[in-house]
Design an enzyme around this catalytic site. Structure first.
Site, PDB file in Angstrom:
ATOM      1  N   ARG A 194       9.037  -3.562   0.963  1.00 22.69           N
ATOM      2  CA  ARG A 194      10.217  -3.808   1.813  1.00 22.69           C
ATOM      3  C   ARG A 194      11.442  -3.084   1.261  1.00 22.69           C
ATOM      4  NH1 ARG A 194       9.708 -10.298   3.051  1.00 22.69           N
ATOM      5  NH2 ARG A 194       8.198 -10.092   4.763  1.00 22.69           N
ATOM      6  N   SER A 237     -27.195  -5.783   7.034  1.00 21.48           N
ATOM      7  CA  SER A 237     -27.860  -4.528   6.701  1.00 21.48           C
ATOM      8  C   SER A 237     -28.751  -4.110   7.857  1.00 21.48           C
ATOM      9  CB  SER A 237     -28.702  -4.724   5.440  1.00 21.48           C
ATOM     10  OG  SER A 237     -29.655  -3.689   5.327  1.00 21.48           O
ATOM     11  N   ARG A 281      14.653  24.361   2.614  1.00 23.77           N
ATOM     12  CA  ARG A 281      13.506  24.105   3.465  1.00 23.77           C
ATOM     13  C   ARG A 281      12.230  24.347   2.680  1.00 23.77           C
ATOM     14  NH1 ARG A 281      12.741  24.880   9.115  1.00 23.77           N
ATOM     15  NH2 ARG A 281      10.644  24.255   9.649  1.00 23.77           N
TER      16      ARG A 281
END
Lengths: 305, 305, 305, 305
Positions: free
Chosen positions: D34, D129, D168
C-alpha cells in the site's frame, strides 16, 4: 493411523530410480560444464582496441605463439566485448547448481524426521545444534541449496553484463570480475559437499518399506485401475477406483479391503489379481532399464575420464 | 573545436572489424541455440512417477515408438524433474539476447546525433515522435535492448525453477510455463528486428572519417609511441608521448604539430615517419585477417544451413 | 556539417534540469534506504524455535532489555523465517544502485569525446590507459555502472531466499549471508564514487551551446509547431513543420532558413516570431520551477540531517 | 518405530505461533505494498523532454489540474527517467510473493502424507490426478510457489531497467511494460489462492499431537537441559543431555526412560521435574504473548481498512 486422506504420493518408485535421476542430471551437468570451459578456452589478445596494430605485421604470429604457450585456442578475432562464452560457462555453472540443489532438496525432504528414508551420516561436530541436544541440522544439503539459491541471480548478472559498449564495456565488463569466481566457488562447494553427503548417505530401506505398508495400498490405485481397464475400459476403471478410494478413505479402510468388498471390482478381478495389483514390487514398469541406461552412461564417462 | 581534452577513444578500428565482432558473436549464439534445442529434443514420457508402470512390459517399446513419431530422441530415463536441458535452452536464448543487445547498444551509440556514423533507415511511420516533428526514435534497437534487459531475469527464473521436489516440482515446474515462451518471443523479436535494422543500416563513412580528422591525431598516440619504442625504449616512448599529449592538449595543438616541434621526438623519428605513424589507415594491424576469419566461418555456416 | 538527418535529440533542456532529475532520484533513494534500515532495525530473538521457551516466563522482559541494549525495536514476535524486512533493505539498496547507475550512464554519454559536455576531472594516475598515451577511462562512472549491473541479481537472490522452510530455512537463510553485505558494499562504493565524480565534474557550457547551434534549429521544431498551432490547428501545425523539416533536411538547410522561405509558415508567423520560436532559452517551460522544487527538498533534507 | 535417530525437529511450537508468523509477514507485505503504491501515485507529465515547454507559462497550472483530475500527487518535477518508485512497487510485489511463498512452502511440507498436519480441503475437481485415482495435488500452494519462483527475476528486470539514458530510456523503459503487470498478476493470484487455501485449511490436531508422542520426548531435550542448568551449569547440562540422547538413540529408548535411568540426571531432577520438562505444553515460553501481539496488529489493520 490418524485418519486416512487422499495421498500426495504418486505411484511408488524405487530409491534406485531416484538416484538414477540424480546421476542422469549430474552427468549432463558435468559434461556441459566441461564443454563450456573447453569452448571458452580461447585466447583473448587484441591490444588496445582489438586490432593488434602495435604489433604491425606480427599480430597473427604472436597470437598463435601466445595461444600455444597458454594452452588456449586461437580465436578468429579478439573477443573482448563478445562475452558469450564466459556467459555460457556461467550458465553451465548455474545449471550445475540447480541439478545439485535438486538432489539436496530431495535429500532434505527424505531426511525429515517424519520421513526418515535417507539422511546424512551422524558425525561428531557436524550439524549439531548449539541449544538443542537432540538435533542435527542437514548442513551439507544446506550448502548445495544455498548455491542453488544464489546461482540464478549471479548468472543473470553475467547475462546483463553482455551488453557492452563499443570496444570496451563500462560496468558490464567489471561486473564479471567477482561474479564468475563466485559462481565457480558455489558450484565447486556444492559438488564437493554433495559428493561427501552421498558417499556416506544413510539409507533406511526399512522406513521406505514401512511407508508402502502405511499407505494401505492407496499408492497402487493406478495399478488396480490398469488391471481393471481391459474388462471395463480405461475411463470407467479410473472412475470406479476413484469411487472406491473415496468411500474407503471416508470409511478408513485399507484399499485392499474396499476392493475385495466391491462387487464391480471382484467381478472383473479375482482376489489374487487384486493382490498382485497391490504389490508395489510388481508395479515398477521400465525401472530396471532406466537405471541400467544411466549406469551405462556413467560407466562410459568414468572410462573416458 | 571547443577545447581539447583527453580522449575516450581508443586507437581507431574499421567499421568492418566492428561488424565482424557482431557477426562473430551472432554465429556462436545461433550455433549454441541450435545445439541446445537439439540437445533438449528428447522425449519426456514416464507415466505417473517416471516408471511407466502402467505400460507393464511395454514401456521401452512404447517410448521408442512415441519418440520416433514425434521426431525426438529417446532418453535414458524420464526427465520430468531434471530440467537442465530446458534451462540450457533458456540460457542459450538469454545469451543470444545479450549478443543482439550488444549490437543494438553499439548502434544506438553510433546513431547519436553527435556521432552519426550509422543509423536505422528513415522510414515513413517508423519511430516518429508524436510531439517533435524533427525527431526519429531508434525503435528497432529498442526492441533488442528490451530483450537484453528482460532476458537475464527470465533465465534466472528457469535456473531457480530447477530445484524441484521428488518426482514432481511444486512451483518450479509451473514457473517454466510462461518463462520459456517469453524468452523465445524476446529472442525471436530481437533477432528479426536487428536483421531488419542491419540489412538497411545507413552507414556514414564521411562521418567516420571526419571523426578521425577532428581527433587531431590523438587517437594515434599509441602508434607514435610504438614507432618511437625501438629508439627510446617502450616505457620511455609511452612516457614521452603522454607528456607531449598533455602539453599539446593544454596548448590546443594538433598532435602532429606538437610532435614535429619536440626535439626528443624528431631526433628519433623523421617527419615522414611521424606522418606515417599518424595515418589511421596504416595502423590497422591484423584487422583484415580477423575479418576474413569470421567471414569464412559465416560462409561455412551458410553452406551448411 | 556532414549531412543533416533526423535528430535523436528531443527538445532542449538545461543541464540544471538534468542535475535536478539526478538529485530528485537520489533524495528518494537515500530516504528509502533510511526508512528500510529503520524498519528492519528490529531485534530477532526467539531461542531455538521462536518461543523463547528456555527463558520460561522471562521471555518478554529479556527481549525488551536486549532490544534496549542493542538500540533495536522490539518485534511483535521473532522473525527468523520472515525475512521481508531484510529483503526490503536489499531492494532499497538495489534501487539506490539503479538511481546512481542512471547518473553514471548519463555522465558516460555526456563524456563521450563527440559530446564532451561534462566529464570527470583529469587526475594524475586515475583512469590512464596502459597502452594509449592520449586516453582517459571514465573509471568512476564504471564503479556505479558495475554496481547497477550486479545489484539486480543480488536483490533477486534475497527475494528467492524468502521462501524458507518452517522455523529454519535450508539454503535460503544462508544465501543472505554474503548477498546482503555485497549489496551494501556495491551501493556504498557507487555512492562515494559518484559523489567524488559529481563534486569535481568538469562541465563544458561552451560544448552545450555549440550543440544547440550545430543542430540548426531542428531541436526546436516542436516550438515552431506550438507557435503555429493557434493559427492552423495543432495537428496541421505538426504536419506542416514535419514537412518543412523533411524538405530542409534533404536540402541541407538550417530550419530557420526553410521556415522563412515557406509561405504557409510566414503567413502565420512573422519573422521575429519564428526567431523567437527557435530560441532555446525561450523554450524552457516550467524548468525553473522544477529545479526550485527539488532544491527545496534537498535543503529541507540537509536541515533535517 | 523404525529406529531412532537424531531429530531435525527443533523444540515444539504451536500451530498458532506458526500462523502468527505467517500473519506477521503478510500484514507487513500488505502495508508495504500500500505504501509503495501510494508513494508511486504521482503524476508523470513533462511533455517531450520534461520541461513542459509546449505549455509555455501554463505548465505548473496544467500539472496541478491534471493531477487533481487523475487523483495523483503532483511531482516536484517529471520523473520519466527516474523509475525508482515503480521499482519500489515491483520490489513490494516481489516481497509479497516471497511472504506468500513461505506460507505455501510450509503448507506443502505440512501436507506431505507422512506429516499430514494441515492440508487444503478436498474438493471435487480440484487437484485430482489424471492417472492416479488416489491422489490429490496441492494446486493452490503451487500457485503461490510459482509466483515466488518467478517474482525475483521480474524484480531484477525492473531494477536493471532503471539505468535509463538521458531523457528517454532505450530498452530499459520498454522492459517495464510487461514486467510490472506480470508481477501484479502473480502477486494477486498468489494472494487470492492462499486466502482460499487458508480459509478452508484442514488442520489435523490429532496428527500434530501424534508427532509429539512419536518423538519420544527428544524434541524436549533442550527443556531438560534448561531444567538441569541451575544444578549443573548450562554447558554441562547441554553436554549431559546430549550424551543421554546419544545413548538413548543408540539403545532405541524413549528419552524419559533414559533420563530416569541416569543417576546424574535424577540426582539433579526428581521424576516429576523430568516429566514436567518433557511436557510440550509446559515449554511454550512467550508464545501466547507473541500471538496476541500479532493479532492485535491485525485487529488494528482491519479497523483501519
Amino acid at each position: 493411523m490418524a485418519g486416512r486422506t487422499w495421498l500426495q504420493h504418486a505411484t511408488p518408485i524405487t530409491f534406485g530410480l531416484k538416484c538414477a535421476g540424480w546421476l542422469d542430471g549430474t552427468l549432463r551437468a558435468r559434461a556441459r560444464l566441461r564443454d563450456a570451459v573447453a569452448d571458452a578456452s580461447v585466447l583473448q589478445f587484441g591490444g588496445a582496441s582489438g586490432t593488434l596494430a602495435a604489433l604491425g605485421a606480427d599480430g597473427e604470429a604472436v597470437t598463435t605463439a601466445l595461444a600455444a604457450r597458454l594452452g588456449l585456442r586461437t580465436p578468429d578475432m579478439p573477443w573482448h566485448v563478445e562475452r558469450d562464452r564466459l556467459a555460457q560457462v556461467g550458465a553451465a555453472l548455474g545449471i550445475a547448481c540447480g541439478t545439485l540443489g535438486k538432489i539436496a532438496r530431495d535429500l532434505s525432504l527424505l531426511a525429515q524426521t517424519e520421513v526418515g528414508e535417507a539422511r546424512d551420516r551422524d558425525e561428531e561436530g557436524v550439524g549439531g545444534s548449539s541449544t538443542m541436544p537432540h538435533k542435527r541440522n542437514p548442513v551439507r544439503a544446506a550448502v548445495a541449496l544455498t548455491a542453488a539459491t544464489r546461482a540464478p541471480g549471479l548468472v543473470a548478472t553475467l547475462l546483463a553484463a553482455m551488453v557492452q559498449e563499443h570496444e570496451r564495456g563500462l560496468g558490464g565488463w567489471q561486473a564479471e570480475w567477482t561474479t564468475l569466481p563466485e559462481l565457480l566457488g558455489l558450484t565447486s562447494g556444492a559438488a564437493r559437499t554433495m559428493a561427501e553427503l552421498l558417499e556416506h548417505l544413510v539409507v533406511d530401506a526399512h522406513a521406505m518399506r514401512a511407508r508402502l505398508i502405511e499407505s494401505d495400498g492407496y499408492m497402487l490405485a493406478e495399478s488396480v485401475a490398469t488391471a481393471l481397464a481391459p474388462s471395463v475400459g480405461r475411463d470407467e476403471a479410473h472412475r470406479l477406483v476413484e469411487e472406491v478410494c473415496r468411500a474407503a478413505i471416508d470409511g478408513r479402510q485399507p484399499l485392499a479391503y474396499a476392493l475385495l468388498h466391491d462387487a464391480r471390482v471382484t467381478h472383473a478381478l479375482p482376489p489374487q489379481a487384486i493382490a498382485q495389483a497391490l504389490d508395489p514390487a510388481a508395479y515398477l514398469g521400465t525401472t530396471a532399464t532406466f537405471i541400467r541406461n544411466v549406469l551405462a552412461r556413467y560407466d562410459a564417462s568414468v572410462t573416458l575420464a
